[in-house]
Design a protein around this motif. Sequence first.
Motif, PDB file in Angstrom:
ATOM      1  N   LYS A  70       0.827  -1.205   0.000  1.00 39.91           N
ATOM      2  CA  LYS A  70       0.000   0.000   0.000  1.00 39.91           C
ATOM      3  C   LYS A  70       0.866   1.261   0.000  1.00 39.91           C
ATOM      4  O   LYS A  70       0.592   2.230  -0.714  1.00 39.91           O
TER       5      LYS A  70
ATOM      6  N   TRP B 179      -9.066   5.688   2.173  1.00 48.38           N
ATOM      7  CA  TRP B 179      -8.575   4.324   2.394  1.00 48.38           C
ATOM      8  C   TRP B 179      -9.492   3.636   3.398  1.00 48.38           C
ATOM      9  O   TRP B 179      -9.696   4.119   4.508  1.00 48.38           O
TER      10      TRP B 179
ATOM     11  N   TRP C 269      -9.539  -3.248   2.834  1.00 47.98           N
ATOM     12  CA  TRP C 269      -8.282  -3.160   2.107  1.00 47.98           C
ATOM     13  C   TRP C 269      -8.540  -2.632   0.688  1.00 47.98           C
ATOM     14  O   TRP C 269      -8.093  -3.196  -0.313  1.00 47.98           O
TER      15      TRP C 269
ATOM     16  N   LEU D  73      -6.854  -3.277  -3.258  1.00 48.03           N
ATOM     17  CA  LEU D  73      -5.405  -3.052  -3.205  1.00 48.03           C
ATOM     18  C   LEU D  73      -4.695  -3.713  -4.380  1.00 48.03           C
ATOM     19  O   LEU D  73      -3.702  -3.204  -4.894  1.00 48.03           O
TER      20      LEU D  73
END
Length: 302
Positions: A21, A41, A46, A59
């Motif tokens: 990330k 985020w 995720w 992601l």
Amino acid sequence: MNIFNFTAHFDSEEAYRLHFKEERDKVGITCKECGHTEHYWIKCRWSYECKNCRSRTSLRSGTIMQSSNLPFIIWYKTMFLMSTTKKGFSSKEIQKQLGLKRYEPVWAMVHKLRKAMGNRDARYTLEGMIEMDEGYFTIESTEIEKSKNKRGRGATGKNNVAIMAESTPLEDFETGIKSNHCRYFKAKVLSNHDSNEINKAIEESIDEKSIVFTDKSTSYVDISKFVELHITEKSDKNTTKETLKWVHITISNAKRNLLGNYHKIKGKYLQLYLNEFCYKLNRRYFGDRLFDRLVIANITGL
């Protein structure tokens, strides 16, 4: 990054995800729906959420990992193995080192990384003084092809590859000693010996203001149309040792590397193996940073 630093830095699946990330945030996220570049985020998912249209991007989405079910720990350990040595590992050896039962997912993962390496290098063109020649690499052939026993150009079990090297002649004014400094390399698998194949490789790989040195092959007759200057020399020992020195060193090293690590290479996958060779060769002075650059190639590989 050596194995001790790697294991100390990454101690869990979450650590791998967080590192990925961080690197992806540096590259930036673009919404695939509206093109907006600002996102929230959402850690529990995720995923990134677009501030404009609220669409979500996982992601993995947009990276070469997007269709893979393998955990981050497998991807990261594979990238570590592929970047830790200039000689590389076969997919079978990586499967063994990772302790995985199935070979197919590992083979697909490694080839995706090799494709990402090639896409990363394709962003750049060679410029200045360029050496170019063709090398003939051994590939797997069928029994029918072997029975034809063709020799010379188009020989059975051989595939021609255009190798290009960005070299700059240097001369010490006090001693008069000449030397070459070679920066970047490219390798393009050719489907035939036609001049159009060479022209296409030149257009894709070399800046139009460059000076290209080759031998007098009939396949190179149109190169001058795509570059500033094309200089040809008759192919002999002097040409091999002086004018096209770096190209022939690269061809020899690439052949030795591929034959030493892989028993059989199918022609349709040869470009992927050469992608890895050139990617690491072009970054031969990166040291520990090569691993991080491979993570970036993973993110931008599509």
